[in-house]
Enzyme design. Structure first.
Site: not given
Length: 937
Positions: A18, A104, A106, A108, A337, A339, A384
């Site tokens: 990203e 990532d 997740d 998103e 990570y 989040r 995570h």
């Protein structure tokens, strides 16, 4: 295949992440054969406006960006500022033999990876590369063990995105029509705002109660030491068996709670003083000593929300600043990570933490077995770990080489992680009760409690903070004298203490995050952006660390509660979260659920989605029907709030104001309300003061030259004078005429300004004369004060009066002097806040060109709309600086040289190409790295 070797065909692997920072770190671990490039967040999304929608779409699809008539098909477009980056990725892909999508892990991140696939359309093998920390071992393992794209996670993210688009794009226009333009509504944003407003309503309705008690200092009569003090302080707890009323016994109206009244004694000042006098010569003795073992277990490792809360309490960081700092720590390989909903540590992390416990604190502090922590977050989404230092050996803060905010946050995470694998703290808690009989025969009982810690355990490494500044932290000891039942005590002092109950505390960022999580509203990873949104929209502002709702938010919440009750209902919002999680798990289907939410009607089992109607039970249709029928919404009613004495507060299009009486009536009164006042501070008395101030239009007379009436008014930006144009004067179009207007000088006031003053003010700018070359010099009053202007050369004047008094000779003398290029002499600070906890430098508040700001000499941060110099606390000042540091310095985009592959074209074409390239680069630079589209909530 080893990540450090070339591919079998001698090809090249393209790895897409990203953010550029993440790309730089990962590139260092992969070596030759790999090209690592950033997508810079989402490359594709729903259109931000109708202009971005392809021409083939019309009507509702063009407005919403979602085709609600055809299974809620989203219309995705490549963001304008990402087109150059997409072209770059396509060019890199042409020369690559494999593609690794390393976004990532997740929802998103999975969605970003899917959008990359859809846009790039790769013809080479594609792998989904996932990792939870950016270390050499983790990156190499991720390359060696890729997986397939998780389409279920993509569908879950897409459903949320569509839901939030429908909610925001359908409800926000209602606010524009009925409250004020440019407002926004959101699935979680509006509920978070409602929480803050409801707390303020409680404060407004609150009535304080006064209560009194006695505090005694009792001596044992023997010499004391640290382990056995010679005296103790105890508070009156009961009289004749009735418990003495404390703050918790009163309700919000200042009355003793019904269930407590029979067994509770409410002392007023007179009775408290009389009791103290009656106890003056009393002999006291220990009535009882109760000792219980004390045990406290370690706190779980950080997840996103607990990290935000602790960073707020301990470091003064806002949620947004915390996530910005954590993002940098993650991208540079210092933490896992950030989040995550999980409190689980991997076996590797547990081993690393236990090794440091032994190394730093000794084997006595290490439990026999590793500690595990059960997840507390319902429907935790991410796979995570908890947030922890990265790697299989934790670097101590001193070993990281970090500084400033990054050092502070890393240290917090490191301490919390290590402490989570340490032994319990143990000790004893003791309650001593002391009794005596007053001269009038009453039995008075005093009580004192203490705590001793015999083994600190994890408290040696870490102590959790508290939202309540008066709360006692876990490592705090209170030692009492070693006494036994029947021991005599002497009252050295008896003091009479008065107290008043306080309204419920306003939310802070930390406590609002906790409240949202406790109510299971929204996802923890989005809370920072939600808080940022309600602050940026002006729904909430800060006073110190407290979140204060604006009057605007009262109007917005009032409308939503009355006409869209279910949309801001806490339980309904939490149920929507459950529904979305069921879709993510494959237990429910997205399209039928969206259809019921949007159109209403009966459907397949997703009943909760059908309840999107009004809370008043009139209507259980879908969202579309709700926002179509707006006739029942009285715009004036939803924005009006009674204050008292027939005074009503109204939220107008240009801000809040109060009025009494009917408009255009003889007894009508109106006054603007300062925008930075907290709603609970608008008392009837203060409203009367505002109405008593001079307001309205002051008629000054008629301009003899134009015949127009001249009036003085008090506007939102201060007092000013203007002319009243005749009826029929065009106000719009090519022939529009604007009335002459001028602000009053600082030395003038509404009640003293004269017609002569007004005409002089409106005569500005004044022509002073011309120089030797015939260039005209004018005197003007501007945003930054009075000045002279000659062509493009401006010079400041010392006073406003000079605008009318300065002569041509004086003006020419000013222009004959060299222009002062440097800054003016520094103004003295407006306020001193003390030493910054990060930079260790003195922090002051100064008056700058764009308003007041805080500075430690290195970092400057402008005060927000809700901050005032007078009420700015040191903690708030430090927080503003921390947020500014977290953003980092503004990056300057360098112009990209044109490639030298082709023969040079015409100069004009080359300039055009260079300009276009520079513009594109600047547009990309403005975007924060790896920013995720979560603000729609």
């Amino acid at each position: 295949m080893s990540p450090t070797s070339e591919t079998a065909q001698g090809g090249r692997r393209l790895v897409i992440v990203e953010s550029p920072a993440k790309a730089k770190t990962i590139k260092g671990y992969l070596g030759p054969g790999y090209v690592v490039e950033a997508s810079v967040g989402h490359i594709r999304d729903l259109p931000s406006g109708a202009a971005e929608v392809p021409e083939k779409y019309t009507g509702e699809v063009r407005r919403l960006g979602v085709d609600v008539e055809h299974d809620f098909q989203p219309i995705y477009v490549v963001n304008a500022d990402k087109k150059a980056q997409v072209k770059k990725l396509k060019d890199l892909l042409k020369d690559s033999t494999e593609l690794f999508l390393a976004t990532d892990e997740d929802r998103e991140g999975e969605a970003i990876a899917w959008h990359l696939l859809e846009v790039l359309k790769p013809k080479v093998p594609v792998h989904r590369m996932v990792f939870h920390e950016i270390t050499k071992d983790a990156i190499r393992s991720a390359v060696a063990n890729p997986r397939e794209l998780n389409k279920r996670m993509v569908d879950a993210q897409e459903t949320r995105r569509i839901l939030d688009r429908l909610y925001g794009y359908e409800v926000s226009p209602v606010l524009w029509k009925k409250v004020m333009p440019k407002l926004s509504a959101g699935r979680v944003q509006s509920v978070a705002t409602r929480l803050v407003v409801e707390r303020e309503r409680e404060r407004i309705a609150f009535r304080s109660a006064e209560y009194w008690d006695l505090t005694g200092t009792f001596a044992t009569g023997r010499a004391g030491d640290l382990s056995d003090p010679s005296s103790l302080v105890a508070r009156l707890s009961a009289v004749d068996g009735k418990r003495i009323a404390q703050g918790r016994d009163f309700d919000s109206l200042g009355q003793i709670k019904g269930g407590n009244s029979a067994n509770t004694l409410h002392l007023d000042e007179a009775n408290a003083r009389a009791l103290a006098a009656a106890l003056a010569d009393t002999r006291f003795a220990v009535r009882s000593v109760e000792s219980k073992p004390y045990r406290r277990s370690p706190y779980a490792p950080f997840r996103t929300t607990t990290m935000q809360q602790e960073a707020s309490r301990k470091l003064g960081f806002g949620a947004k600043a915390t996530m910005q700092v954590a993002q940098k720590l993650y991208e540079n390989g210092f933490i896992t990570y950030m989040r995550t909903d999980s409190t689980t540590l991997s076996d590797t992390a547990v081993s690393a933490a236990r090794a440091q416990v032994t190394q730093l604190y000794g084997a006595d502090y290490l439990p026999d077995k590793p500690r595990t922590y059960a997840g507390k977050v319902k429907n935790a989404q991410e796979a995570h770990e908890a947030i922890r230092p990265s790697g299989d050996r934790f670097r101590t803060p001193a070993e990281t080489g970090l500084s400033g905010d990054q050092f502070k946050l890393y240290e917090l995470i490191w301490k919390r992680t290590v402490a989570s694998q340490m032994k319990d703290a143990v000790g004893n808690s003791v309650t001593v009760k002391i009794a005596g009989r007053s001269s009038d025969g009453r039995d008075a009982e005093f009580s004192a409690s203490g705590k001793t810690i015999t083994f600190h355990g994890f408290l040696k490494a870490y102590v959790e903070g508290a939202d309540d500044p008066n709360a006692e932290l876990d490592d705090r000891e209170r030692r009492l004298p070693q006494v036994s039942e029947g021991d005599p005590l002497t009252a050295e002092e008896l003091s009479v203490d008065g107290h008043a109950t306080k309204p419920p505390a306003r939310y802070t960022e930390a406590s609002l995050v906790k409240e949202l999580e406790d109510r299971e509203i929204g996802r923890p990873s989005t809370y920072a952006s939600i808080l940022g949104t309600i602050l940026d929209r002006g729904y909430v502002f800060k006073k110190g660390t407290a979140l204060v709702p604006s009057f605007l938010s009262f109007a917005v919440v009032n409308l939503l509660e009355k006409h869209f009750g279910r949309l801001v209902d806490y339980d309904f919002t939490a149920k929507m979260e459950d529904d979305l999680d069921r879709i993510a798990r494959g237990e429910a289907q997205s399209v039928p659920w969206l259809r019921r939410f949007y159109f209403g009607g009966e459907g397949s089992g997703d009943a909760s989605a059908a309840d999107a109607g009004n809370g008043d039970g009139d209507h259980l249709g879908g969202l579309k029907e709700l926002v179509t029928d707006l006739g029942a919404i009285d715009a004036r009613e939803v924005s009006s709030f009674p204050v008292g004495n027939d005074i009503v507060l109204r939220v107008g299009r240009y801000g809040p104001y109060i009025e009494r009486g009917e408009r255009d009536s003889e007894n009508h009164q109106r006054a603007d309300v300062p925008e930075d006042i907290a709603p609970d501070e608008l008392s009837v008395e203060y409203a009367e003061e505002l109405l008593a101030k001079p307001s309205g239009d002051f008629e000054l007379g008629t301009d003899p030259a134009s015949g127009h009436q001249i009036i003085a008014k008090d506007g939102r930006y201060g007092p000013y004078v203007t002319e009243v144009l005749p009826e029929g004067t065009p106000k719009t179009g090519k022939n529009a005429v604007k009335p002459r207007t001028a602000s009053l000088f600082k030395t003038m006031s509404l009640d003293t300004v004269t017609l002569e003053d007004a005409l002089k003010l409106m005569s500005l700018p004044r022509v002073v004369g011309a120089d030797a070359e015939g260039v005209e010099i004018t005197a003007q009053n501007g945003r930054y004060g009075p000045y002279l202007k000659k062509g493009t050369d401006s010079r400041s004047l010392q006073t406003e009066d000079q605008l009318f008094s300065i002569t041509l000779e004086e003006a020419l003398e000013i222009y004959s002097q060299p222009k002062q290029r440097g800054r003016a002499a520094a103004k003295p600070p407006l306020k001193e806040l003390g030493e910054d906890p990060v930079s260790k430098k003195p922090v002051v508040v100064k008056d700058g060109r764009f308003g007041a700001y805080v500075t430690d000499g290195e970092t400057n941060a402008t005060l927000r709309s809700g901050d005032s110099v007078e009420e700015l606390t040191p903690e708030r000042g430090f927080e503003l600086l921390a947020e500014k540091r977290a953003k980092g310095p503004a990056k300057k985009a360098a112009a990209k040289k044109a490639p030298a592959k082709k023969a040079p074209a015409k100069k004009a074409a080359a300039k055009k190409t260079a300009a276009k390239t520079t513009t594109t680069k600047k547009a990309v630079a403005k975007k924060a790295p790896a920013k995720k589209a979560t603000s729609a909530e």
